[in-house]
Design a protein around this motif. Sequence first.
Motif, PDB file in Angstrom:
ATOM      1  N   GLY A   1       0.786  -1.225   0.000  1.00 20.24           N
ATOM      2  CA  GLY A   1       0.000   0.000   0.000  1.00 20.24           C
ATOM      3  C   GLY A   1       0.816   1.271   0.000  1.00 20.24           C
ATOM      4  O   GLY A   1       0.247   2.368   0.074  1.00 20.24           O
ATOM      5  N   THR A   2       2.168   1.173  -0.066  1.00 19.21           N
ATOM      6  CA  THR A   2       3.005   2.369  -0.088  1.00 19.21           C
ATOM      7  C   THR A   2       2.794   3.136  -1.394  1.00 19.21           C
ATOM      8  O   THR A   2       2.830   2.552  -2.478  1.00 19.21           O
ATOM      9  CB  THR A   2       4.480   1.998   0.058  1.00 19.21           C
ATOM     10  OG1 THR A   2       4.654   1.267   1.289  1.00 19.21           O
ATOM     11  CG2 THR A   2       5.347   3.244   0.089  1.00 19.21           C
ATOM     12  N   VAL A   3       2.563   4.457  -1.302  1.00 25.19           N
ATOM     13  CA  VAL A   3       2.329   5.287  -2.479  1.00 25.19           C
ATOM     14  C   VAL A   3       3.673   5.794  -2.985  1.00 25.19           C
ATOM     15  O   VAL A   3       4.448   6.380  -2.225  1.00 25.19           O
ATOM     16  CB  VAL A   3       1.401   6.476  -2.141  1.00 25.19           C
ATOM     17  CG1 VAL A   3       1.179   7.358  -3.367  1.00 25.19           C
ATOM     18  CG2 VAL A   3       0.077   5.970  -1.597  1.00 25.19           C
ATOM     19  N   PRO A   4       3.986   5.600  -4.283  1.00 19.75           N
ATOM     20  CA  PRO A   4       5.260   6.093  -4.809  1.00 19.75           C
ATOM     21  C   PRO A   4       5.335   7.613  -4.748  1.00 19.75           C
ATOM     22  O   PRO A   4       4.322   8.312  -4.805  1.00 19.75           O
ATOM     23  CB  PRO A   4       5.265   5.588  -6.262  1.00 19.75           C
ATOM     24  CG  PRO A   4       4.254   4.486  -6.292  1.00 19.75           C
ATOM     25  CD  PRO A   4       3.225   4.839  -5.276  1.00 19.75           C
TER      26      PRO A   4
END
Length: 297
Positions: free
Chosen positions: A256-259
Amino acid sequence: MTLDAMDWVWTRAKSRGNARLVLLAVADATTGPEATARMGTAEFMRRLAASRSTTRAAVDTALASGELIEDEPAQGSRATKYKIPGAVGYVRTARATGPESGPTAQTNPGPESGPLPATGPDLGPLTGPKSGPPVDTPQFPYRAESRPLWGPESGPHHPPIEGLSEGGSERGRDAVAVIPEFARSLVDQITAAGVLVAWNLAPAEWFLVDALAKRSGLDMLAAAAVQAAARNRKGVSHARYFLRAWQSLPPAPAPGTVPAAAPASNVIPLDRAQPRGRVAQSADHLAAALAAMEAQQ
């Protein structure tokens, strides 16, 4: 005892990352049921293929976890003696991989009859001596190097990684590339990208690849290997070349990490935003004055 200690690290230890590699290094150097080994910082650096600061931090983390302790401090030229408490007296569970010996021979009734072979053709009456090697006959020439065709020569072995056996000679494993099941996807991705290298790694190196894959993920390892091969103008011939690059990779990002956003492309360049110089302003004023004089005439 080395295999028992390493099996305990793989199946029982809670440490992860470089701290787990420190435990594996100590387990690989143990020689007795006490699960102890003397190792210095230089030896740890060689086994982890890491810098001095990274190696010391990994050893401190392993000591802080309690899964590694200092049994004896360093004295003079003698390195520190480390112990893996959980592996003391530990014995790995062997997997059943076949009988430990050949098939049971049948015996004819009677006091003077000996055992008959359980399988194979009828060899006819025995004409050789009662003991010693078999008689060389035209039908069945004797060869000293022949071996039975049923089962292994020794007991079963427990592979620490599925698909990688600890049995057999080191020379035989080096000659044939045995790829563990966990690494099939990694090898396939690198090969599909056109990077053709040898994969006959040593068991300790496969242990390292397994730990790095659990930390960074197989996809990240494959991408880093392809990039490293592209940067090497001389070409890469062995997968061992990728180990150092893989150890420098970060852990895989959490799900779920957003770039991070890319920089905007509509930014006005700095040179265009600068005010016009005095020379340019004077030229503009002169041109305006000449235009006004022509208009009056």
